[in-house]
Design a protein around this motif. Structure first.
Motif, short mmCIF file in Angstrom:
data_model
loop_
_atom_site.label_atom_id
_atom_site.label_comp_id
_atom_site.label_asym_id
_atom_site.label_seq_id
_atom_site.Cartn_x
_atom_site.Cartn_y
_atom_site.Cartn_z
N GLN A 144 -37.16 -27.13 14.38
CA GLN A 144 -35.73 -27.07 14.08
C GLN A 144 -35.45 -25.99 13.04
OE1 GLN A 144 -34.99 -31.12 12.83
NE2 GLN A 144 -34.35 -31.74 14.89
N TYR A 145 -34.39 -25.21 13.30
CA TYR A 145 -33.94 -24.20 12.35
C TYR A 145 -32.79 -24.75 11.51
CZ TYR A 145 -36.75 -20.71 14.79
OH TYR A 145 -37.79 -20.01 15.33
N LEU A 146 -32.87 -24.57 10.21
CA LEU A 146 -31.85 -25.07 9.30
C LEU A 146 -31.18 -23.90 8.61
CD1 LEU A 146 -33.93 -27.96 7.64
CD2 LEU A 146 -32.58 -28.03 9.75
N ILE A 147 -29.85 -23.91 8.61
CA ILE A 147 -29.06 -22.84 8.00
C ILE A 147 -28.29 -23.42 6.81
CG2 ILE A 147 -27.30 -21.08 8.36
CD1 ILE A 147 -27.89 -21.21 11.32
N ASN A 148 -28.41 -22.75 5.67
CA ASN A 148 -27.73 -23.20 4.46
C ASN A 148 -27.07 -22.01 3.77
OD1 ASN A 148 -27.00 -24.39 1.95
ND2 ASN A 148 -28.56 -25.96 2.28
N GLY A 149 -25.78 -22.14 3.48
CA GLY A 149 -25.07 -21.07 2.80
C GLY A 149 -23.67 -20.88 3.35
N THR A 150 -22.97 -19.90 2.80
CA THR A 150 -21.57 -19.67 3.16
C THR A 150 -21.38 -18.25 3.65
OG1 THR A 150 -20.84 -21.25 1.48
CG2 THR A 150 -19.19 -19.71 2.32
N LEU A 151 -20.69 -18.12 4.78
CA LEU A 151 -20.34 -16.82 5.34
C LEU A 151 -18.82 -16.63 5.28
CD1 LEU A 151 -22.64 -16.77 8.52
CD2 LEU A 151 -23.01 -15.58 6.35
N GLN A 152 -18.38 -15.38 5.17
CA GLN A 152 -16.96 -15.06 5.13
C GLN A 152 -16.46 -14.65 6.51
OE1 GLN A 152 -19.10 -13.66 2.56
NE2 GLN A 152 -18.54 -15.57 1.55
N ALA A 153 -15.28 -15.13 6.87
CA ALA A 153 -14.61 -14.71 8.10
C ALA A 153 -13.79 -13.46 7.78
CB ALA A 153 -13.71 -15.82 8.64
N VAL A 154 -14.30 -12.31 8.17
CA VAL A 154 -13.68 -11.05 7.75
C VAL A 154 -12.63 -10.53 8.72
CG1 VAL A 154 -15.63 -10.33 6.33
CG2 VAL A 154 -15.64 -9.80 8.76
N ARG A 155 -12.77 -10.86 9.98
CA ARG A 155 -11.80 -10.39 10.98
C ARG A 155 -12.00 -11.18 12.26
NH1 ARG A 155 -15.52 -6.62 10.15
NH2 ARG A 155 -14.15 -5.47 8.77
N GLY A 156 -11.01 -11.11 13.14
CA GLY A 156 -11.15 -11.78 14.43
C GLY A 156 -9.85 -12.37 14.91
N THR A 157 -9.93 -13.12 15.99
CA THR A 157 -8.76 -13.73 16.60
C THR A 157 -9.04 -15.20 16.88
OG1 THR A 157 -9.50 -13.07 18.82
CG2 THR A 157 -7.97 -11.60 17.68
N TYR A 158 -7.98 -15.98 16.89
CA TYR A 158 -8.05 -17.40 17.24
C TYR A 158 -6.90 -17.68 18.20
CZ TYR A 158 -7.48 -22.44 16.95
OH TYR A 158 -7.33 -23.76 17.26
N ARG A 159 -7.20 -18.35 19.30
CA ARG A 159 -6.18 -18.68 20.29
C ARG A 159 -5.88 -20.16 20.27
NH1 ARG A 159 -8.39 -14.12 22.28
NH2 ARG A 159 -6.90 -12.60 23.09
N LEU A 160 -4.63 -20.47 19.97
CA LEU A 160 -4.19 -21.86 19.95
C LEU A 160 -3.59 -22.18 21.31
CD1 LEU A 160 -3.61 -24.47 18.35
CD2 LEU A 160 -1.39 -23.48 17.75
#
Length: 265
Positions: free
Chosen positions: A20-36
């Motif tokens: 199992q791979y475990l990821i810990n930490g915080t990433l920033q959302a710098v750009r992109g799109t979201y469709r509602l």
């Protein structure tokens, strides 16, 4: 995902426990799109800021805190000049990757309820102004814009996940709102981005005004630190004529240099 096309930046800690791979930490959302998606209607939001915080759990779940914006151009109502003011709807994407939640609010009109905001997104009007005509596609713009949005979303996802050497793709179609031209194609904006290094991102944008191509523009973004970033751009300003979408008006090229400071609490 089918709803989100968001580029993340930053660093996380990756460990492996057995298989199992475990990821810990915080990433920033710098750009992109979201469709509602509301029923058969889809509205595109541009990501403004946000974070994705990984818990380090085996299911690779993460906490979401992302803001995305969509500008509504209301349908004019006779005798009501306020009805023509644009409404910026902010979508707050919270919860987790496995169980996301979305709430809406207006950037300036804080008194608008969730119901009113959904009415603006669907019909371009307040719910009290709908009268007896509440069909989702009563306004032809809604049908055309929704179909174009869904199509562009599928194309974006196919390009990014299909092995094409780009990190970010944005396709933004637009339809005319002019009287007699409502629902007709007005233009198309294209943007393609590529990460050049751990701190540098290049974006090339182009498009069409009707059938007239737009001269490409370019912007270079450099992140000095997690709090500071710069962006330099060189591009023309293209104005589409809503009465004649096949004609475009060019304003001399503009050069911009911006310095951004971000602080999260």
């Amino acid at each position: 995902s089918n709803e989100a096309n968001i580029q993340l930046a930053g660093a996380v800690h990756l460990t492996k426990r057995r298989n199992q791979y475990l990821i810990n930490g915080t990433l920033q959302a710098v750009r992109g799109t979201y469709r509602l998606k509301v029923g058969p209607v889809s509205r595109e939001f541009l990501v403004a800021q946000g974070t994705v915080h990984y818990f380090g759990t085996p299911d690779q779940d993460a906490a979401l805190d992302i803001q995305a914006k969509h500008i509504v151009h209301p349908v004019p109502i006779a005798g009501d000049p306020i009805s023509t003011e644009d409404v910026t709807v902010v979508a707050h994407i919270t919860g987790t990757l496995l169980v996301p939640k979305v709430t809406l609010e207006a950037e300036k009109q804080q008194d608008l309820s969730q119901t009113e905001l959904i009415s603006y997104l669907l019909f371009g009007k307040r719910s009290v102004d709908l009268g007896g005509d509440q069909a989702v596609f009563a306004d032809p713009r809604a049908a055309v814009q929704s179909a174009l949005s869904l199509l562009s979303g599928e194309i974006e996802q196919t390009i990014v996940s299909g092995g094409v050497p780009v990190d970010y793709v944005e396709i933004r179609p637009a339809v005319s709102t002019a009287v007699g031209q409502s629902g007709s194609p007005l233009g198309l904006q294209l943007a393609v981005g590529r990460q050049l290094g751990p701190k540098t991102f290049l974006v090339v944008n182009a498009g069409f005004c009707g059938v007239s191509p737009r001269t490409p523009g370019i912007s270079l973004q450099f992140r000095v630190s997690p709090e500071w970033r710069t962006e330099a751009s060189f591009e023309p300003i293209l104005l589409c004529d809503p009465l004649n979408p096949n004609l475009s008006t060019y304003v001399p090229r503009q050069v911009g240099l911006d310095l951004f400071w971000e602080r999260r609490y």
